[in-house]
Design a protein around this motif. Structure first.
Motif, PDB file in Angstrom:
ATOM      1  N   LEU A   1     -26.095  42.403 -64.357  1.00  0.00           N
ATOM      2  CA  LEU A   1     -25.301  43.413 -65.510  1.00  0.00           C
ATOM      3  C   LEU A   1     -26.414  44.549 -65.937  1.00  0.00           C
ATOM      4  O   LEU A   1     -25.801  45.538 -66.092  1.00  0.00           O
ATOM      5  CB  LEU A   1     -24.859  42.390 -66.703  1.00  0.00           C
ATOM      6  N   ARG A   2     -27.349  44.033 -66.415  1.00  0.00           N
ATOM      7  CA  ARG A   2     -28.322  45.174 -66.950  1.00  0.00           C
ATOM      8  C   ARG A   2     -28.533  46.224 -65.938  1.00  0.00           C
ATOM      9  O   ARG A   2     -28.215  47.501 -66.348  1.00  0.00           O
ATOM     10  CB  ARG A   2     -29.682  44.340 -67.454  1.00  0.00           C
ATOM     11  N   ILE A   3     -28.812  46.070 -64.703  1.00  0.00           N
ATOM     12  CA  ILE A   3     -29.129  46.987 -63.763  1.00  0.00           C
ATOM     13  C   ILE A   3     -27.534  47.866 -63.538  1.00  0.00           C
ATOM     14  O   ILE A   3     -27.717  49.112 -63.391  1.00  0.00           O
ATOM     15  CB  ILE A   3     -29.367  46.363 -62.271  1.00  0.00           C
ATOM     16  N   CYS A   4     -26.795  47.171 -63.252  1.00  0.00           N
ATOM     17  CA  CYS A   4     -25.417  47.841 -63.128  1.00  0.00           C
ATOM     18  C   CYS A   4     -25.028  48.776 -64.234  1.00  0.00           C
ATOM     19  O   CYS A   4     -24.565  49.858 -64.208  1.00  0.00           O
ATOM     20  CB  CYS A   4     -24.198  47.125 -63.009  1.00  0.00           C
ATOM     21  N   ALA A   5     -25.294  48.027 -65.520  1.00  0.00           N
ATOM     22  CA  ALA A   5     -24.956  49.020 -66.592  1.00  0.00           C
ATOM     23  C   ALA A   5     -25.705  50.150 -66.845  1.00  0.00           C
ATOM     24  O   ALA A   5     -25.468  51.400 -67.262  1.00  0.00           O
ATOM     25  CB  ALA A   5     -25.095  48.360 -68.008  1.00  0.00           C
ATOM     26  N   LEU A   6     -27.047  50.147 -66.527  1.00  0.00           N
ATOM     27  CA  LEU A   6     -28.008  51.042 -66.820  1.00  0.00           C
ATOM     28  C   LEU A   6     -28.011  52.120 -65.581  1.00  0.00           C
ATOM     29  O   LEU A   6     -28.511  53.076 -65.801  1.00  0.00           O
ATOM     30  CB  LEU A   6     -29.342  50.641 -67.031  1.00  0.00           C
ATOM     31  N   ASN A   7     -27.349  51.827 -64.534  1.00  0.00           N
ATOM     32  CA  ASN A   7     -27.590  52.513 -63.306  1.00  0.00           C
ATOM     33  C   ASN A   7     -26.202  53.484 -63.135  1.00  0.00           C
ATOM     34  O   ASN A   7     -25.989  54.099 -62.477  1.00  0.00           O
ATOM     35  CB  ASN A   7     -27.881  51.863 -62.004  1.00  0.00           C
ATOM     36  N   ALA A   8     -25.045  52.841 -63.971  1.00  0.00           N
ATOM     37  CA  ALA A   8     -23.950  53.569 -63.778  1.00  0.00           C
ATOM     38  C   ALA A   8     -23.582  54.722 -64.385  1.00  0.00           C
ATOM     39  O   ALA A   8     -24.329  54.923 -65.524  1.00  0.00           O
ATOM     40  CB  ALA A   8     -22.884  52.433 -64.334  1.00  0.00           C
ATOM     41  N   LYS A   9     -22.915  55.845 -63.887  1.00  0.00           N
ATOM     42  CA  LYS A   9     -22.635  56.919 -64.516  1.00  0.00           C
ATOM     43  C   LYS A   9     -21.413  56.794 -65.244  1.00  0.00           C
ATOM     44  O   LYS A   9     -20.425  56.183 -64.867  1.00  0.00           O
ATOM     45  CB  LYS A   9     -22.567  58.239 -63.611  1.00  0.00           C
ATOM     46  N   PRO A  10     -21.315  57.245 -66.688  1.00  0.00           N
ATOM     47  CA  PRO A  10     -20.080  56.993 -67.403  1.00  0.00           C
ATOM     48  C   PRO A  10     -19.019  58.175 -67.160  1.00  0.00           C
ATOM     49  O   PRO A  10     -19.499  59.196 -66.365  1.00  0.00           O
ATOM     50  CB  PRO A  10     -20.703  57.427 -68.788  1.00  0.00           C
ATOM     51  N   PRO A  11     -17.834  57.576 -67.116  1.00  0.00           N
ATOM     52  CA  PRO A  11     -16.537  58.577 -66.517  1.00  0.00           C
ATOM     53  C   PRO A  11     -16.494  59.885 -67.105  1.00  0.00           C
ATOM     54  O   PRO A  11     -16.993  60.025 -68.485  1.00  0.00           O
ATOM     55  CB  PRO A  11     -15.565  57.828 -66.946  1.00  0.00           C
ATOM     56  N   SER A  12     -16.426  60.798 -66.344  1.00  0.00           N
ATOM     57  CA  SER A  12     -16.267  62.311 -67.034  1.00  0.00           C
ATOM     58  C   SER A  12     -14.900  62.208 -67.975  1.00  0.00           C
ATOM     59  O   SER A  12     -14.010  61.511 -67.319  1.00  0.00           O
ATOM     60  CB  SER A  12     -15.955  63.389 -66.024  1.00  0.00           C
ATOM     61  N   THR A  13     -15.013  63.020 -68.913  1.00  0.00           N
ATOM     62  CA  THR A  13     -14.030  63.132 -69.872  1.00  0.00           C
ATOM     63  C   THR A  13     -13.463  64.441 -69.781  1.00  0.00           C
ATOM     64  O   THR A  13     -13.840  65.480 -69.286  1.00  0.00           O
ATOM     65  CB  THR A  13     -14.256  63.084 -71.383  1.00  0.00           C
TER      66      THR A  13
END
Length: 61
Positions: A49-61
């Motif tokens: 979960l840490r790897i997924c959260a830190l490597n994910a790009k936030p959705p564009s707004t």
């Protein structure tokens, strides 16, 4: 009682200690899916979960 550690601690590797927790509620199905993905990657759930959260790009707004 002596603490038995099966892997090196962050401190012994010269890395900062992880001291913060982020409780997350999920359904049993969500947990099982995450746990299966973590196991397939050879990781524990927290590390996955840490790897997924830190490597994910936030959705564009």
């Amino acid at each position: 009682m002596e603490k038995i550690v099966s892997r090196p601690t962050n401190e012994s590797l010269g890395k900062p200690a992880r001291t913060k927790r982020v409780p997350v509620m999920m359904t049993e199905d969500e947990y099982e899916r995450i746990a299966a993905a973590a196991q397939a990657a050879g990781l524990g759930v927290s590390t996955f979960l840490r790897i997924c959260a830190l490597n994910a790009k936030p959705p564009s707004t």
